[in-house]
Design an enzyme around this catalytic site. Structure first.
Site, PDB file in Angstrom:
ATOM      1  N   GLU A 361       0.865  -1.178  -0.147  1.00 40.05           N
ATOM      2  CA  GLU A 361       0.062   0.051  -0.096  1.00 40.05           C
ATOM      3  C   GLU A 361       0.823   1.401  -0.111  1.00 40.05           C
ATOM      4  O   GLU A 361       0.475   2.169  -0.635  1.00 40.05           O
ATOM      5  CB  GLU A 361      -0.866  -0.057   1.265  1.00 40.05           C
ATOM      6  CG  GLU A 361      -2.059   0.840   0.966  1.00 40.05           C
ATOM      7  CD  GLU A 361      -3.088   0.912   2.215  1.00 40.05           C
ATOM      8  OE1 GLU A 361      -4.370   0.173   1.808  1.00 40.05           O
ATOM      9  OE2 GLU A 361      -3.165   1.172   3.259  1.00 40.05           O
ATOM     10  N   HIS A 392       7.153 -26.753   2.247  1.00 42.49           N
ATOM     11  CA  HIS A 392       6.359 -27.695   1.631  1.00 42.49           C
ATOM     12  C   HIS A 392       5.182 -27.143   1.028  1.00 42.49           C
ATOM     13  O   HIS A 392       4.321 -27.782   0.669  1.00 42.49           O
ATOM     14  CB  HIS A 392       5.879 -28.509   2.884  1.00 42.49           C
ATOM     15  CG  HIS A 392       6.788 -29.306   3.679  1.00 42.49           C
ATOM     16  ND1 HIS A 392       7.412 -30.329   3.336  1.00 42.49           N
ATOM     17  CD2 HIS A 392       7.400 -29.012   4.803  1.00 42.49           C
ATOM     18  CE1 HIS A 392       8.371 -30.791   4.108  1.00 42.49           C
ATOM     19  NE2 HIS A 392       8.376 -29.840   5.054  1.00 42.49           N
ATOM     20  N   LYS A 517     -13.878   1.648  -3.974  1.00 40.90           N
ATOM     21  CA  LYS A 517     -15.086   2.127  -3.227  1.00 40.90           C
ATOM     22  C   LYS A 517     -16.248   2.705  -3.870  1.00 40.90           C
ATOM     23  O   LYS A 517     -17.127   2.684  -3.489  1.00 40.90           O
ATOM     24  CB  LYS A 517     -14.369   2.889  -1.885  1.00 40.90           C
ATOM     25  CG  LYS A 517     -13.532   2.221  -1.037  1.00 40.90           C
ATOM     26  CD  LYS A 517     -12.998   3.134   0.050  1.00 40.90           C
ATOM     27  CE  LYS A 517     -11.843   2.793   0.954  1.00 40.90           C
ATOM     28  NZ  LYS A 517     -11.508   3.524   2.021  1.00 40.90           N
TER      29      LYS A 517
END
Length: 560
Positions: A361, A392, A517
């Site tokens: 960000e 793994h 938004k």
């Protein structure tokens, strides 16, 4: 010195490093690691921490050139401007002063000419007093029962940082003892599943809800806050809200309108960015409710120790500066687009997700601080998983696929040691054996000649060959106490800032989160009108219209 409207990539220091990349293309880490003097020069120690960056693809002269780059970028001046409270977040005209959140009481750190440290400590003292009331049982809920369970509602920086610290301390002996009989949960997502998981097994009578929203208007947070307010009032009545909900906010009018006593609102300031807010009331309040203020204060002191190191240590011995410069080297010059954060500690399982936000960000920008399009990439894709789990999972790619610089984080002393009779080593030694082995495996690799000597069949040699020359660094912490957790946080916060300062971008705004938004508002209105009035879909492209149509046809939401 570059003018304010020039791009930093046009400076001689940048061009010098670009040419240097060509010079070292054929230099392998096997050769670099054979130089003991070089390796010794790339070990840095501070306050019990040990940084080893000798496995970076960086000869000694690379570091000299990177330090020249820092000088050309006016890094000293930019760090000073941050600590002096200048408005380095230019697009929002704000200071960037998360360092003030953990400053000692007698420190002087100014924003707009005013020392903010006394204000910070007023809030910290208020948190200490309030958390002690809750923990001691002198503050009780609406039915007279102690509040032993806490749900903190917040999203993004209001959630990831506090969750990282909480998870890191859950198994620390001191913090564990302090948290006996208590629970802390974090509600972030507006997905109702997250609400269901958070309230499962909890009794409203013993639950305190902390609503974290600076403006008290954050859509996701306020919807979740209203949802938990309904959960409380359904069980205990509307008057119980004042006893069971508190706020971290600066909008006291909306806090009061919501039903929370404004006296139970804890402030923070415009000069605190969300992703840098874990040391404010955003993190300190829920963490103090769980672990007690004395534990959290040690966390703040750890962060402060790195702040002082960052501000005062020469760059060649400055851990956040060195890490930041090496990240710039890896991203902008060697062309590596990602970074793996690999803590060999299950307690740090939420560290990579937090740094993912802090880093991506902050530095995921496409223009300079002056608004000029950048001809080079900034930021990196951060991801990670505790060792040995990651081995793994995705280490296969790191060893034999794309080159991804790795941060290995190890702890000398386990929070919860286990020694089994008859085992060759302790559980923690087994874990740390992998911590020490993996960086060398990445650096050295394995050649076809070595495989031939081991009598590996010819058809398998290509598959078992490891190219090596894959950069990593190792950070060794003495233990994982609240103090060390604070140190680790601050190292990465400042590292990210250094990267942004060198790239010439604004690491402290986040306009990229806004567009989605805005578009969601249009969708929200459409969903409401379609469900309540049967309004036809309008104003969307074919793809979105098709998806919305399917959603509305097949979902079974009740009519509002």
């Amino acid at each position: 010195m570059a003018s304010s409207t020039a791009l930093f990539c046009d400076t001689e220091a940048w061009k010098d490093l670009k040419g240097h990349v060509e010079d070292i293309k054929k230099t392998h880490l096997r050769d670099l690691m054979s130089d003991a003097n070089r390796c010794q020069s790339m070990m840095m120690e501070f306050d019990g921490l040990l940084l080893d960056y000798s496995r970076q693809r960086a000869p000694v002269e690379t570091m000299d050139k990177l330090l020249n780059l820092a000088k050309a970028a006016q890094l000293t001046e930019k760090i000073s401007r941050m600590f002096n409270g200048e408005h380095i977040n230019s697009t929002e005209n704000r200071s960037v002063l998360h360092v003030a959140l953990r400053a000692p009481k007698d420190a002087v750190i100014k924003a707009d000419g005013k020392n903010v440290v006394p204000e910070v400590w007023n809030v910290l003292d208020k948190i200490k007093e309030f958390s002690e009331k809750i923990r001691s049982g002198s503050w009780v809920g609406a039915t007279g029962k102690p509040l032993k369970d806490v749900i903190a509602i917040g999203i993004g920086g209001s959630f990831l940082g506090p969750l990282f610290v909480h998870t890191a301390l859950q198994t620390d002996p001191e913090a564990l003892e302090s948290a006996k009989g208590r629970q802390l949960r974090f509600l972030a997502n507006i997905d109702p599943v997250d609400v269901a998981r958070n309230i499962k097994g909890l009794n409203p009578e013993t639950t305190l809800v902390v609503v974290v929203s600076k403006t008290f208007t954050t859509a996701e947070t306020m919807l979740n806050a209203r949802t938990l307010r309904e959960w409380i009032t359904a069980a205990l009545g509307a008057s119980a809200v004042a006893k069971h909900m508190v706020a971290v906010s600066t909008n006291l009018a909306l806090v009061e309108k919501f039903g929370i006593d404004p006296n139970n609102a804890f402030a923070f300031w415009d000069w605190v960015g969300g992703r840098y807010s874990v040391c404010s009331a955003v993190g300190v309040l829920p963490l103090s409710l769980q672990y007690g203020f004395s534990v959290v204060e040690k966390f703040l002191k750890g962060a402060s120790s790195i702040d002082q190191h960052f501000q005062s240590t020469p760059f060649e011995k400055n851990i956040p500066v060195l890490l930041g410069l090496l990240s710039v080297w890896n991203v902008s010059f060697l062309g590596y687009p990602a970074r793996a954060i690999l803590p060999y500690s299950q307690a740090l399982e939420k560290f990579a997700p937090h740094i993912q936000q802090v880093s991506m960000e902050s530095n995921g920008k496409g223009v300079s601080i002056d608004g000029l399009p950048l001809p080079f990439e900034t930021g990196e894709v951060d991801f990670g998983e505790p060792g040995t789990n990651g081995q793994h999972s995705f280490y296969q790619l790191i060893h034999q696929g794309r080159v991804i610089p790795c941060d290995f984080i190890g702890i000398v002393k386990s929070q919860q040691p286990v020694y089994l009779k008859g085992e060759v080593v302790s559980n923690h030694d087994e874990l740390m054996s992998n911590f020490f082995a993996q960086p060398d495996a990445l650096a050295y690799g394995k050649t076809p000649e070595q495989l031939q000597k081991e009598n590996v069949s010819e058809n398998l040699i290509p598959h078992k060959t490891f190219s090596g020359n894959r950069p990593s660094l190792s950070l060794l912490l003495p233990e994982l106490t609240a103090y060390n957790v604070g140190q680790l946080l601050a190292i990465y916060e400042h590292r990210v800032a250094v990267q942004g300062f060198v790239w010439g971008i604004n690491s402290f705004d986040q306009w990229g989160v806004e567009l989605g938004k805005v578009l969601a508002t249009q969708v929200r209105k459409q969903l409401h009108s379609s469900r309540t009035q049967g309004t036809a879909l309008e104003g969307f492209n074919y793809s979105t219209t098709t998806l919305l149509k399917r959603y509305l046809e097949t979902s079974s939401e009740p009519q509002m």
